[in-house]
Design an enzyme around this catalytic site. Structure first.
Site, short mmCIF file in Angstrom:
data_model
loop_
_atom_site.label_atom_id
_atom_site.label_comp_id
_atom_site.label_asym_id
_atom_site.label_seq_id
_atom_site.Cartn_x
_atom_site.Cartn_y
_atom_site.Cartn_z
N TYR A 149 40.09 37.87 34.37
CA TYR A 149 39.82 39.22 34.88
C TYR A 149 39.22 39.13 36.29
O TYR A 149 39.63 39.86 37.20
CB TYR A 149 38.86 39.90 33.91
CG TYR A 149 38.35 41.26 34.33
CD1 TYR A 149 39.17 42.39 34.24
CD2 TYR A 149 37.04 41.44 34.79
CE1 TYR A 149 38.69 43.65 34.60
CE2 TYR A 149 36.56 42.69 35.15
CZ TYR A 149 37.38 43.79 35.05
OH TYR A 149 36.91 45.03 35.40
N LYS A 153 40.50 40.66 39.90
CA LYS A 153 39.72 41.60 40.72
C LYS A 153 39.47 41.03 42.13
O LYS A 153 39.43 41.78 43.10
CB LYS A 153 38.41 41.94 40.01
CG LYS A 153 38.62 42.78 38.74
CD LYS A 153 39.26 44.12 39.05
CE LYS A 153 39.38 45.03 37.85
NZ LYS A 153 39.96 46.34 38.16
#
Ligand SMILES: NC(=O)c1ccc[n+]([C@@H]2O[C@H](COP(=O)([O-])OP(=O)(O)OC[C@H]3O[C@@H](n4cnc5c(N)ncnc54)[C@H](O)[C@@H]3O)[C@@H](O)[C@H]2O)c1
Length: 244
Positions: A149, A153
């Site tokens: 994740y 990002k």
């Protein structure tokens, strides 16, 4: 065609996106509630007096179809909020099922890029508009087992800077908002577990996980004339978590 500002918020059927969509609607803007979950998007759009668009940001054809519907309805997009995103699972760098990584990169990175292409091209042609990407402080601060994740990002932070420099000659600004943990359905399991919540809040100098209405006003600000000289930045909203 409306005189109001036209705002597209992806992932607006839930959590932070819903809160951002609500803030813009309350500001007097016309909001397109774009989400993979068409029914939930309809419910939110109805409540806000906006318009629902079913859009899977990970599917280029779906993005194209949704963008066509948006431009057919309003003729333009003034503000794009790339908010839709997922956490694919958990796992250390050495153990992660690569499908989890692939899915997060497909939705978060390719999805953000695809929507930016579909809407940003028309902004460039009009020489007007602004883009806000929702990233995460995880782009800069690691949490074990969240690497897939966080990598996605960090990529969106890079995309934000490139978008900003490429689109500046067209008068278009691009910025990111990087929240720390926020109470939404995405974090529900963490927030509902008192031990897990306490452990996380111990990392936050201001002491609490954010509520969505502590993040949404920043999107309104970055999209406003008051932010006319701000581009290529990532605004951290994390109760000071990055200070530790
Ligand atoms: N909640 C947090 O702690 C937190 C912290 C930092 C950043 N963020 C980011 O904020 C954004 C919103 O997260 P949230 O917490 O509100 O999550 P959420 O799960 O409550 O909402 C995400 C929304 O995105 C939609 N969505 C998922 N995949 C999609 C796709 N392929 N196409 C279109 N829509 C899709 C979902 O249907 C849902 O409505 C995400 O980008 C997330 O990474 C969240």
């Amino acid at each position: 065609m409306t005189d109001k500002r036209c705002v597209v918020v992806t992932g607006a059927a839930s959590g932070l996106g819903k809160s951002i969509a609500t803030a813009f609607a309350q500001n007097g803007d016309f909001v397109f509630v774009a989400d993979i979950d068409g029914d939930a998007a309809h419910a939110v759009a109805e409540a806000l007096g906006g318009r629902a668009v079913q859009m899977d940001i990970a599917d280029a054809a779906s993005v194209q179809e949704a963008a066509s519907a948006i431009f057919e309805h309003s003729g333009r997009v003034d503000v794009l909020i790339n908010n839709a995103g997922i956490v694919g699972g958990r796992g250390s760098v050495v153990d992660l099922d690569l499908e989890v990584l692939r899915r997060a990169l497909t939705v978060n990175v390719l999805g953000t890029w695809t929507v930016t292409q579909a809407i940003g091209r028309k902004m460039q042609a009009r020489k007007a508009g602004t883009i806000i990407n929702i990233t995460s402080i995880g782009a800069r601060q690691p949490t074990p087992e969240m690497g897939h994740y966080e990598a996605s990002k960090a990529a969106i932070e890079a995309i934000t800077r490139t978008t900003a420099i490429e689109m500046a000659p067209f008068g278009i600004r691009a910025n990111a908002i990087a929240p720390g943990p926020v109470v939404t359905p995405m974090t529900q399991r963490l927030v509902e577990n008192p031990d897990a919540r306490a452990a996380w809040e111990a990392r936050i100098p201001l002491g609490t996980i954010a509520e969505v209405d502590q993040i949404a006003p920043a999107a309104l600000f970055l999209a406003s004339a008051a932010a006319s000289h701000i581009t290529g930045t990532s605004l951290t909203i994390d109760g000071g978590q990055l200070l530790k």
